[in-house]
Design a protein around this motif. Sequence first.
Motif: not given
Lengths: 216, 263
Positions: B65, B68, B92, B94-96
Amino acid sequence: MQSPLSQQLMFAQALSAVVETLINQALVYNLHGTRALIALNEKTLTVKLAELGFPLNFSINAEKIHLTTGIVQSDCTLTTSIKTLIELKNQQKLTELIKQDKLDIDGDIKIAQRFAAIAETLDIDWRSELAKRIGDIPTYKIGQLGKSLAKKFSFASEQIQADATEWLVHEKNMVVASGELSNFAQQVEQVTEQVDEVSQRVNKLITQQNNKANRE
Amino acid sequence: MMSAHDQNHHSNNANSDENTTHFGFQTVDKNEKESKVAGVFHSVAQQYDVMNDLMSFGVHRLWKRFTIDASGVRPGNKVLDLAGGTGDLTAKFSQLVGREGKVILADINSSMLNVGRDKLRDRGLVQNIEYVQANAQYLPFEDNTFDVITIAFGLRNVTDKDMALRSMYRVLKPGGRLLVLEFSKPEHEIVNKAYDFYSFNILPKMGELVAKDGDSYQYLAESIRMHPDQETLKSMMNDAGFEQTSYKNLTGGVVALHKGYKF
């Protein structure tokens, strides 16, 4: 800036992981579903709280909220404190808070308002969700226990407050009572009035003196 | 038993021989390391996530995290998650990066890639992720392709780290950044000793018990000690061409996140 210890312990990451999980779990149980998030897809709201040494970036994607704590390009940034954030529940106070320098908004304010609207419309039937998992009777019992604990907590909190007030005001004389404070304020007001009266009399005397001098 | 420092020093001498490198504490032929590392990861792939949680007490999730957060990734970005394994960072990212962005999950090991692909598909993450089996030393991408490259707990397994860093630099866009999350050298001696005890006495037993493979986890502990320390890795990144390189120690230096830019 985060302190080196807080950074080493990854406080920001631990907090964001917990908050992100809670928010998304709440959205799953929301009776209105996650449709409200679609309008905010790929938008980011950054909240910079004075109490935290890092920003909170709320990004929406695939009907989920993602929370990061780094520096990102945001559509709207709110710089404020936790106390002011609570006051923001009343949207009519927005202009007042900005004027008082308690809130700074950078970017599209509509993004912030839409995020706030999602939070306001969150409607979760906790009892029925709990009942699905543990059954109706345990849910009822937990509900009763919760109510009873809330009552006891409220009573205990009032009691503690009363005891603390008693100790601080009467035993230790560290704080003045509200009656004493209003009495003091009244006295100050009286003194102010008396000073104003004296000032007016002095001004009157000066004027009389000047007039007399002019006649002579 | 040799101290970690001695072993590192020993390793540097070994590296002076162009044809050999280290595999844990062993000196092996360069051609041999790749297949030996492959053997380790074929063996642990299925239990990789469970073991990560067990070995790090779940803290690896916070380290990732942190990575990220430090990446500054935004919608539309193209990200390479190198040695991405079971896809924690890819999920993560991919979602951002959203619909307009893309994430490439690359790993040299087919077993790890398969586990990662299955896991991400099960989570419904399909629209902007591609899977590539690739060697970090010879990245099969055009120059200036990615906005962000991450390599988490993978660089220490690469045979020629300098070559891999140069390859990453080549495929990174100007203005792009590389993030290397890797085990490193603890800052305090007490932590170092406790960490050594844990790594060499408890970790292999845990691996034996859960993944039925104590040897692979013995290699893990040894490979961590052989990996360059914070300052050495920073200078390696500088040598590869990265600028404004810096690192942050996490959990007392047990892990460090190195960051470098291409301008």
